[in-house]
Design an enzyme around this catalytic site. Structure first.
Site, PDB file in Angstrom:
ATOM      1  CD  GLU A 182      -3.232  -0.941   1.831  1.00  0.00           C
ATOM      2  OE1 GLU A 182      -3.213  -0.114   2.713  1.00  0.00           O
ATOM      3  OE2 GLU A 182      -4.161  -1.812   1.851  1.00  0.00           O
ATOM      4  CD  GLU A 193      -3.698  -5.924   2.830  1.00  0.00           C
ATOM      5  OE1 GLU A 193      -4.869  -5.245   3.457  1.00  0.00           O
ATOM      6  OE2 GLU A 193      -2.790  -5.681   3.050  1.00  0.00           O
TER       7      GLU A 193
HETATM    8  O1  AHR Z   1      -5.488  -5.627   6.880  1.00  0.00           O
HETATM    9  C1  AHR Z   1      -5.501  -4.563   7.661  1.00  0.00           C
HETATM   10  C2  AHR Z   1      -4.786  -3.450   6.933  1.00  0.00           C
HETATM   11  O2  AHR Z   1      -5.686  -3.048   5.879  1.00  0.00           O
HETATM   12  C3  AHR Z   1      -3.433  -3.675   6.085  1.00  0.00           C
HETATM   13  O3  AHR Z   1      -2.462  -3.537   7.044  1.00  0.00           O
HETATM   14  C4  AHR Z   1      -3.328  -2.652   5.085  1.00  0.00           C
HETATM   15  O4  AHR Z   1      -2.587  -3.082   4.035  1.00  0.00           O
HETATM   16  C5  AHR Z   1      -4.831  -2.546   4.674  1.00  0.00           C
HETATM   17  O5  AHR Z   1      -4.854  -1.121   4.537  1.00  0.00           O
END
Ligand code: AHR
Length: 504
Positions: A173, A306
């Protein structure tokens, strides 16, 4: 009646096992308490890893585990997490609850966990606040089999043999918590950092993951591919310059700020949530279209590392720990999303549910020595047969649109695959909270038999497992179907996820 036509003669792309991957971050009680309790704990463990958790995860056939973050990855300095535990540095986990991170779970512990799970490794490097040297040395520490400063350090810390890194994330990110970069800036940084992710193990080259977009940030995908991939010499493109581009998407029923409750929702929020889960299809398609432009041969896999639901933290818990309950609604989110990934298996090559234990849409929840499986666990278990199978051509017709005026969703979603032994897996979801769905399934050939039929369902859309009632929602045998030479007729109860295994 709705109809599902399957053409088992038309095998499409392989569903890579890693699409059923998981993610474990140093966040709340995911690693500490959830997975790792230390070898002095009274909770049964092997080398510090909870036996109950490892055993449950092994039943899922976890193919790959991403670690150490997440946002944590771009603040993680790996040397803090090696050597005698009592000497390891303590730090503040600024992102997640401001708690002390004692680094007792580090590289050796992660590799031990992957060994116990029998899964591939996906290590996420620190590009946001770490140096090129630090990233490069970590790779050397983990994978170099010879005499070198980092390999010698690993040996001194008790591990003579190098480990294998299957996937390596070059930042996380980086448009946000990983450094607030622009796509062009990150694209250039990616070029530089990835250069020093050396392949010491020539037989098993590390697959590199470039940080992709958040949700619908097509500008990011375009900018990063243009900077980091299109401007790269053709021969380099083909030699592991960029193997994957990531995508992150969470389902927040009430938007990012409010999020919404994990257990308290009405009919409208049910459909809104599932509508948002279905949005994954558009995201994969549109980011995939940009990728097709730069990479028409589909050399770069999409890595949705994610995904899952993200609600308000459970009342009374640390909001920074992202602990949430998991209901039959989450079972549907998982079923819908995994069907989408299967259908896009020509491009989606890796995915990771966020997160494995006690955080967000977890498959397991723990409290002290107790552990429960969530509805999402049971869906991942039923869908495990898709891992490594070939997607089959399939098409639905006659499916009703249901829901509210604003949130219309199809009543049924599906995906179908065939494994190496010719067994077909059909996974189905009935998104309705009101009505059962009748479905006629037809094949190109005749005389198929059902060898296994399983279901996760509950008439109550709020149903969940708790430590007092751990088996309220579980996988059970499904019997509401009839078989004829022409096909299979199924009646899917409302709120249900079904897996049929079928063969000649
Ligand atoms: O999964 C929680 C968070 O969500 C992670 O650390 C991040 O990559 C995303 O914003």
């Amino acid at each position: 009646m709705a109809k599902l036509i399957i053409n088992e003669e038309n095998k499409k792309s392989r569903i890579e096992p890693e699409v059923y991957g998981h993610f474990s971050e140093h966040l709340g009680r995911c690693i500490y308490e959830g997975i790792y309790v230390g070898d002095h704990s009274e909770i049964p463990n092997v080398n510090g890893m909870r036996t109950d958790v490892v055993e449950a995860l092994k039943e899922l056939k976890v193919p790959m585990l991403r670690w150490p973050g997440g946002c944590f990855a771009d603040e993680y300095h790996w040397k803090d997490g090696i050597g005698p535990r009592e000497n390891r540095k303590k730090m503040i986990n600024t992102h997640w609850g401001g708690v002390v991170e004692d680094n007792s779970f580090g590289t050796h512990e992660y590799m031990e966990l992957c060994r116990q799970l029998g899964c591939k490794t996906y290590v996420n490097g620190n590009l946001g606040s770490g140096t090129v040297q630090e990233m490069s040395e970590w790779v050397e520490y983990m994978t170099f089999d010879g005499v070198s400063p980092m390999a010698d350090l690993r040996k001194a810390n008790g591990h003579a043999e190098p480990w294998r890194i299957d996937f390596f994330g070059v930042g996380n990110e980086n448009w946000g918590c990983g450094g607030n970069m622009t796509p062009e800036f990150y694209g250039n940084e990616y070029r530089r950092y990835q250069t020093y992710v050396r392949n010491y193990d020539k037989k098993n080259p590390i697959k590199k993951v470039c940080c992709g977009a958040n949700v619908d940030d097509y500008f990011w995908t375009e900018g990063v591919l243009k900077t980091a991939f299109a401007n790269t010499k053709e021969e380099d493109q083909q030699h592991g310059f960029m193997d994957y581009l990531s995508l992150h998407y969470y389902v927040h029923p009430e938007g990012w700020k409010i999020k919404g409750s994990s257990t308290d929702f009405n009919d409208e929020v049910w459909y809104k949530t599932l509508g948002k889960a279905l949005y994954m299809d558009e995201l994969v398609t549109r980011h995939g279209t940009i990728m097709d432009y730069y990479d028409p041969e589909k050399e770069i896999g999409m890595c949705v590392d994610e995904w899952g639901s993200w609600y308000k933290a459970e009342p009374g818990t640390n909001p920074g720990f992202l602990y949430q309950q998991n209901t039959i609604r989450d079972a549907l989110i998982a079923g819908i999303t995994l069907n989408i990934f299967n259908k896009h298996s020509d491009r989606v090559k890796i995915a990771a549910l966020a997160q494995m234990v006690n955080v967000l849409q977890a498959v397991l929840l723990t409290e002290g020595g107790q552990m429960i499986k969530t509805p999402t666990y049971h869906v991942m278990h039923m869908y495990r047969h898709h891992q490594g199978a070939d997607l089959l051509e399939s098409a639905l017709s006659g499916v009703s649109e249901i829901g509210t005026e604003e949130w219309q969703v199809p009543q049924i979603t599906e995906s179908v695959s065939m494994d190496q032994d010719g067994v077909i897996t059909i996974t189905l979801n009935n998104l309705s909270i009101e009505a059962a769905a009748d479905l006629e399934i037809q094949f190109a050939g005749r005389d198929y038999k059902v060898t296994e039929a399983r279901i996760v369902t509950d008439a109550d859309m709020h149903a969940m497992n708790t430590f007092e009632a751990p088996e309220q929602v579980k996988e059970s045998d499904f019997t509401d179907y009839t078989v004829s030479p022409e096909g299979i007729r199924v009646t899917m109860p409302r709120n249900s996820v079904i897996a049929l295994r079928v063969r000649k």
